[in-house]
Scaffold this motif. Structure first.
Motif, PDB file in Angstrom:
ATOM      1  N   ASP A 364       0.840  -1.197   0.000  1.00 30.39           N
ATOM      2  CA  ASP A 364       0.000   0.000   0.000  1.00 30.39           C
ATOM      3  C   ASP A 364       0.875   1.247   0.000  1.00 30.39           C
ATOM      4  N   VAL A 365       0.363   2.284  -0.622  1.00 31.25           N
ATOM      5  CA  VAL A 365       1.023   3.593  -0.602  1.00 31.25           C
ATOM      6  C   VAL A 365       0.000   4.597  -0.101  1.00 31.25           C
ATOM      7  N   ALA A 366       0.250   5.178   1.062  1.00 31.95           N
ATOM      8  CA  ALA A 366      -0.693   6.133   1.630  1.00 31.95           C
ATOM      9  C   ALA A 366      -0.714   7.420   0.814  1.00 31.95           C
ATOM     10  N   ALA A 367      -1.869   8.063   0.781  1.00 31.45           N
ATOM     11  CA  ALA A 367      -2.001   9.326   0.053  1.00 31.45           C
ATOM     12  C   ALA A 367      -1.041  10.354   0.631  1.00 31.45           C
ATOM     13  N   GLY A 368      -0.326  11.050  -0.221  1.00 28.60           N
ATOM     14  CA  GLY A 368       0.588  12.095   0.193  1.00 28.60           C
ATOM     15  C   GLY A 368       1.942  11.605   0.647  1.00 28.60           C
ATOM     16  N   SER A 369       2.205  10.308   0.552  1.00 26.24           N
ATOM     17  CA  SER A 369       3.490   9.778   1.020  1.00 26.24           C
ATOM     18  C   SER A 369       4.494   9.684  -0.116  1.00 26.24           C
ATOM     19  N   LEU A 370       5.757   9.552   0.272  1.00 29.48           N
ATOM     20  CA  LEU A 370       6.859   9.399  -0.680  1.00 29.48           C
ATOM     21  C   LEU A 370       7.466   8.021  -0.442  1.00 29.48           C
ATOM     22  N   VAL A 371       7.266   7.115  -1.363  1.00 30.61           N
ATOM     23  CA  VAL A 371       7.650   5.714  -1.196  1.00 30.61           C
ATOM     24  C   VAL A 371       8.639   5.314  -2.286  1.00 30.61           C
ATOM     25  N   GLY A 372       9.670   4.588  -1.898  1.00 26.56           N
ATOM     26  CA  GLY A 372      10.630   4.059  -2.844  1.00 26.56           C
ATOM     27  C   GLY A 372      10.343   2.593  -3.138  1.00 26.56           C
ATOM     28  N   VAL A 373      10.640   2.166  -4.329  1.00 25.15           N
ATOM     29  CA  VAL A 373      10.513   0.760  -4.727  1.00 25.15           C
ATOM     30  C   VAL A 373      11.848   0.334  -5.338  1.00 25.15           C
ATOM     31  N   VAL A 374      12.433  -0.675  -4.773  1.00 20.68           N
ATOM     32  CA  VAL A 374      13.684  -1.221  -5.290  1.00 20.68           C
ATOM     33  C   VAL A 374      13.374  -2.581  -5.911  1.00 20.68           C
ATOM     34  N   ALA A 375      13.608  -2.706  -7.195  1.00 21.18           N
ATOM     35  CA  ALA A 375      13.374  -3.973  -7.905  1.00 21.18           C
ATOM     36  C   ALA A 375      14.716  -4.486  -8.413  1.00 21.18           C
ATOM     37  N   ARG A 376      15.119  -5.655  -7.913  1.00 18.88           N
ATOM     38  CA  ARG A 376      16.403  -6.211  -8.337  1.00 18.88           C
ATOM     39  C   ARG A 376      16.357  -6.639  -9.804  1.00 18.88           C
ATOM     40  N   LEU A 520      12.859  17.428  -4.168  1.00 17.49           N
ATOM     41  CA  LEU A 520      11.732  16.577  -4.563  1.00 17.49           C
ATOM     42  C   LEU A 520      10.763  16.396  -3.407  1.00 17.49           C
ATOM     43  N   ARG A 521      11.284  16.108  -2.220  1.00 15.76           N
ATOM     44  CA  ARG A 521      10.412  15.866  -1.079  1.00 15.76           C
ATOM     45  C   ARG A 521       9.566  17.092  -0.752  1.00 15.76           C
ATOM     46  N   GLU A 522      10.203  18.266  -0.809  1.00 16.21           N
ATOM     47  CA  GLU A 522       9.468  19.489  -0.499  1.00 16.21           C
ATOM     48  C   GLU A 522       8.475  19.823  -1.611  1.00 16.21           C
ATOM     49  N   PHE A 523       8.900  19.654  -2.854  1.00 18.60           N
ATOM     50  CA  PHE A 523       8.034  20.017  -3.986  1.00 18.60           C
ATOM     51  C   PHE A 523       6.794  19.129  -4.036  1.00 18.60           C
ATOM     52  N   GLY A 526       2.567  16.481   0.335  1.00 15.40           N
ATOM     53  CA  GLY A 526       1.114  16.385   0.309  1.00 15.40           C
ATOM     54  C   GLY A 526       0.570  15.625  -0.884  1.00 15.40           C
ATOM     55  N   ARG A 527       1.434  15.247  -1.822  1.00 11.38           N
ATOM     56  CA  ARG A 527       1.006  14.457  -2.986  1.00 11.38           C
ATOM     57  C   ARG A 527       1.792  13.152  -3.018  1.00 11.38           C
ATOM     58  N   THR A 528       1.171  12.153  -3.577  1.00 15.99           N
ATOM     59  CA  THR A 528       1.763  10.822  -3.573  1.00 15.99           C
ATOM     60  C   THR A 528       2.855  10.715  -4.626  1.00 15.99           C
ATOM     61  N   THR A 529       4.008  10.191  -4.194  1.00 24.23           N
ATOM     62  CA  THR A 529       5.125  10.014  -5.119  1.00 24.23           C
ATOM     63  C   THR A 529       5.726   8.635  -4.902  1.00 24.23           C
ATOM     64  N   LEU A 530       5.940   7.928  -6.000  1.00 26.38           N
ATOM     65  CA  LEU A 530       6.548   6.597  -5.971  1.00 26.38           C
ATOM     66  C   LEU A 530       7.847   6.656  -6.758  1.00 26.38           C
ATOM     67  N   LEU A 531       8.957   6.315  -6.110  1.00 27.01           N
ATOM     68  CA  LEU A 531      10.268   6.330  -6.758  1.00 27.01           C
ATOM     69  C   LEU A 531      10.710   4.895  -7.006  1.00 27.01           C
ATOM     70  N   ASP A 543       9.669   8.018   2.692  1.00 25.32           N
ATOM     71  CA  ASP A 543       9.075   7.630   3.971  1.00 25.32           C
ATOM     72  C   ASP A 543       9.347   6.162   4.274  1.00 25.32           C
ATOM     73  N   ARG A 544       9.311   5.348   3.212  1.00 26.98           N
ATOM     74  CA  ARG A 544       9.632   3.938   3.369  1.00 26.98           C
ATOM     75  C   ARG A 544       9.986   3.369   2.018  1.00 26.98           C
ATOM     76  N   VAL A 545      10.589   2.187   2.006  1.00 23.17           N
ATOM     77  CA  VAL A 545      11.032   1.541   0.777  1.00 23.17           C
ATOM     78  C   VAL A 545      10.421   0.140   0.716  1.00 23.17           C
ATOM     79  N   VAL A 546       9.936  -0.221  -0.470  1.00 25.87           N
ATOM     80  CA  VAL A 546       9.421  -1.566  -0.731  1.00 25.87           C
ATOM     81  C   VAL A 546      10.431  -2.278  -1.627  1.00 25.87           C
ATOM     82  N   VAL A 547      10.834  -3.481  -1.234  1.00 27.16           N
ATOM     83  CA  VAL A 547      11.848  -4.224  -1.981  1.00 27.16           C
ATOM     84  C   VAL A 547      11.185  -5.391  -2.712  1.00 27.16           C
ATOM     85  N   LEU A 548      11.382  -5.434  -4.030  1.00 31.61           N
ATOM     86  CA  LEU A 548      10.862  -6.526  -4.854  1.00 31.61           C
ATOM     87  C   LEU A 548      12.009  -7.441  -5.262  1.00 31.61           C
ATOM     88  N   ASP A 549      11.789  -8.733  -5.110  1.00 30.84           N
ATOM     89  CA  ASP A 549      12.776  -9.725  -5.557  1.00 30.84           C
ATOM     90  C   ASP A 549      12.018 -10.992  -5.927  1.00 30.84           C
TER      91      ASP A 549
END
Length: 575
Positions: A364-376, A520-523, A526-531, A543-549
């Motif tokens: 899940d990605v909460a509204a307004g959060s900044l979440v990273g996704v690492v895919a090997r 990026l975080r400041e800009f 309040g809006r959802t961003t997925l890196l 805010d947190r990182v999701v790791v895919l493998d």
């Protein structure tokens, strides 16, 4: 090789039907031209019998005036008809290009599946032109048939056997012409397919020219294109040979037919059945018939090639969509902005998503959060991006936006709320400012903020004309890092409630990357961003990182915690 089938016939009918008024007007004028030209030898025969043989000067002058009127009518009709027919053909081709462009740009996608960009370009140019050519030559077909009918009627008035010979002989000749054109149609389709593939390979190689030079693969690229080009040349030569055989066979058949008419006319004149003037008219009509038959030969060849092109156009227009279209605006559009102007949407939920390299992704990605996704696995990252941007619907599972599955929303609606900025984003041959605005009405202040957040203002400062500097094709006048910053500024300026960025700073130096990460975080507050990235600088501000493998989520947490506790994560991010 693909068969044109009924879909290709539908494309032809629609192209002709869309220009039916112009085709009808051009056909009517072309009939006037051919009919007048057919009457010229008839009038000459009358001049011989009524004026020359009798020595009547008044009759001679009268019939000469009739001849002059005929030539005026036929020349005027021809010029006007040709102009209208050419216009109809160009407009039909233009409409097909618009239809193809709309299909390629359809939010549901699918038109480019299995096709190189150069192939689609070849279809939209060469094939559309050939189908438009069919529309342009249709009036000539009508006029040729009219010329044959007028000649047959005139010959019937001179001699019933001559007229019947023409009427009986025309249908078999036309049937034979159609049968003879079949090989030309098949070889034309093969020629067009191979030419389109060669164009696609060429465009592909030109796009990657800098990379090819960098790895020293120029010789391999040249060899690849040479093979493709030779295949295209061989197909073109086969099609040209087929066209030559087709035209030669048709001309031989018509020549035999016209000679037969001349022989029968001479025989009738020797027996006294027809007069000298009628013999001259019959011979003149026999010579005139060569024109309509040549027109039919030309039109038949154009139709054969046009049918092949129509089939290829039909395949693109009829390409199955990559995703379905629910036709609903859903909840996204209604809940995008609150009264204070801040985004209220943006909660993403992936449940059991399986697509390509993804085997069942849940997070899940909460509204307004900044979440990273690492895919090997890079393939897993690409499949995730396609699902989030609804370029593909998951084979299993769901992707939800604020509780609504994306499959319940139209692709265009999804993209009003979710922007997926791919790693290989292209720039346009326009100014820096135009590229950041990307055709939208973004204000100057918003553009300036977006460029500042992406460090693209530094790019503008380094260019001779600042934000008004015009890029070359695909932005090749910029360095890789400069292109990435401009593309990132464009993504920021779009100001979507949900922004998905894929490796946005791989070509940027570490100092600039750190500045972008902080801004990026400041800009995007309040809006959802997925890196979707493996950049430590970017992941550090999430805010947190999701790791895919292995196609599944294997770990979640804050970047410092994962670096400290997860060896697999460390190797993926810090290697």
């Amino acid at each position: 090789m693909r068969d044109a089938g009924p879909a290709g016939s539908h494309v032809l009918r629609r192209a002709i039907g869309g220009r039916r008024r112009q085709v009808a007007a051009a056909s009517l004028l072309a009939v006037g031209h051919q009919g007048s030209e057919a009457m010229v030898p008839v009038v000459i025969g009358v001049v011989i019998d009524d004026a020359v043989a009798t020595g009547a000067s008044g009759a001679l002058l009268r019939w000469l005036l009739v001849l002059a009127a005929l030539f005026f009518v036929l020349s005027t009709c021809y010029r006007t008809s040709a102009r209208i027919a050419e216009q109809a053909g160009e407009q039909a081709a233009h409409q097909l290009r618009l239809d193809l462009g709309a299909r390629v740009l359809d939010p549901r996608g699918g038109a480019d599946k299995g096709r190189l960009p150069g192939e689609l370009t070849a279809v939209a140019t060469g094939d559309a032109k050939r189908v438009g050519g069919v529309v342009g030559v249709l009036p000539y077909f009508v006029s040729a048939v009219a010329g044959l009918i007028v000649s047959a009627v005139a010959l019937l008035r001179i001699s019933v056997p001559l007229g019947l010979l023409v009427l009986v002989g025309i249908p078999p000749l036309m049937w034979l012409g159609h049968r003879i054109s079949r090989p030309l149609e098949r070889r034309s389709e093969d020629e067009q397919e191979r030419a389109a593939h060669a164009s696609g390979v060429a465009a592909d190689l030109v796009a990657g020219l800098r990379v090819l030079k960098g790895i020293g693969a120029e010789s391999a690229a040249v060899a690849r294109y040479r093979r493709t080009s030779r295949d295209s040349l061989a197909a073109a030569l086969r099609a040209a040979g087929s066209r030559a055989w087709h035209d030669g066979a048709i001309l031989a058949l018509t020549g035999i037919f016209i000679a037969a008419i001349g022989l029968v006319g001479a025989h009738l004149a020797m027996r006294g059945t027809i007069s000298v003037g009628e013999l001259v008219a019959a011979v003149g009509l026999a010579q005139f018939l060569l024109g309509p038959f040549q027109l039919l030969t030309y039109v038949n060849g154009e139709f054969a090639q046009g049918r092949a092109s129509a089939g290829r156009i039909a395949e693109v227009l009829g390409s199955p969509a990559a995703v379905g279209d629910s036709g609903t605006g859903g909840a996204a559009g209604a809940r995008r902005v609150d009264a204070a102007g801040g985004a209220t949407v943006g909660r993403l939920r992936l449940h059991g998503v399986a697509q390509g390299a993804l085997r069942g992704v849940d997070f899940d990605v909460a509204a307004g959060s900044l979440v990273g996704v690492v895919a090997r696995d890079p393939a897993a990252a690409e499949d995730l991006l396609r699902c989030l941007g609804r370029e593909r619907d998951p084979e299993a599972g769901t992707v939800e936006l604020d509780g609504t599955p994306l499959t319940a929303l139209g692709p265009d609606v999804v993209r009003q709320s979710i922007l997926v900025a791919h790693h290989d984003a292209d720039l346009f041959e326009r100014s820096l400012l135009d590229n950041v605005r990307a055709g939208t009405s973004v204000g100057a202040d918003a553009v300036g903020e977006a460029m500042g957040a992406a460090a693209a203002d530094e790019v503008a400062a380094a260019l001779p004309d600042g934000v008004d500097s015009v890029f070359t094709e695909r932005g090749r006048s910029l360095s890789g890092g400069q292109r990435q910053r401009v593309a990132l500024a464009r993504a920021f300026a779009a100001d979507r409630p949900v922004l998905v960025l894929h490796d946005p700073t791989t070509a940027v130096d570490t100092v600039t990357e750190s500045r972008i990460a902080a801004r990026l975080r400041e800009f995007r507050r309040g809006r959802t961003t997925l890196l979707v990235t493996t950049s430590p600088a970017l992941l550090a501000v999430t805010d947190r990182v999701v790791v895919l493998d292995g196609g599944v989520v294997v770990a979640e947490g804050r970047h410092p915690d994962l670096v400290a506790a997860n060896e697999s994560y460390r190797s993926a991010v810090l290697a």
